[in-house]
Design an enzyme around this catalytic site. Sequence first.
Site, PDB file in Angstrom:
ATOM      1  CD  GLU A 132      11.951  -5.275  -9.344  1.00 17.34           C
ATOM      2  OE1 GLU A 132      11.603  -4.085  -9.143  1.00 17.34           O
ATOM      3  OE2 GLU A 132      13.066  -5.711  -8.993  1.00 17.34           O
ATOM      4  CB  CYS A 169       6.062  -7.648   3.195  1.00 14.23           C
ATOM      5  SG  CYS A 169       7.812  -7.160   3.338  1.00 14.23           S
TER       6      CYS A 169
END
Length: 183
Positions: A132, A169
């Site tokens: 998250e 990422c």
Amino acid sequence: MTEMKILIVTLTYIEKSIIDEIVNNLSSYGLEVDILFDSRKYLPISAFNWERLQYDAEKVLSFLKSKYDFNYDSIIFLADSDGYIDGYNFVFGLTIDNFAIIFLNRLREEFYNRKPDLELFMKRVVKEVTHEAGHILGLGHCNTIGCVMNFSNTVEDVDKKQARFCKNCIYKIENLSKYLQRK
């Protein structure tokens, strides 16, 4: 990587070892993490779906956003509940803007009528909080095997991924951070 202050709000009791692992993992990416133990806060009954016996994650997050006004870039809530969004049977977590919530029930072995396993629970919580946080940092889901940004449809999917961002990422986060610093 990026200078960001994140507040983790525990809406339930969480073992200190789990909190320490969350802080260590997020701090390793240069994120500043504070913890607020706030068991006085509750999830709104208006967000509870009595037919599903789950909380509507979007309604819960909207409610919590209105209750917390701190000087942080982001707030991540940990709730010992089960949540869903329309179109899904459940969600482990949800991020809207700079706010996220992690629903802990399905990360526990006991949910599946198995023997409690604190170590496995800790790994799962750290992965989902990091996931998250990745969304808060601007990442979408990633297809690189093992990346923490993999979408998890089951708890077994959570177990397969690492608690780390893949190289792609990390590159995206660093570039986004550089872009935002120039603005």
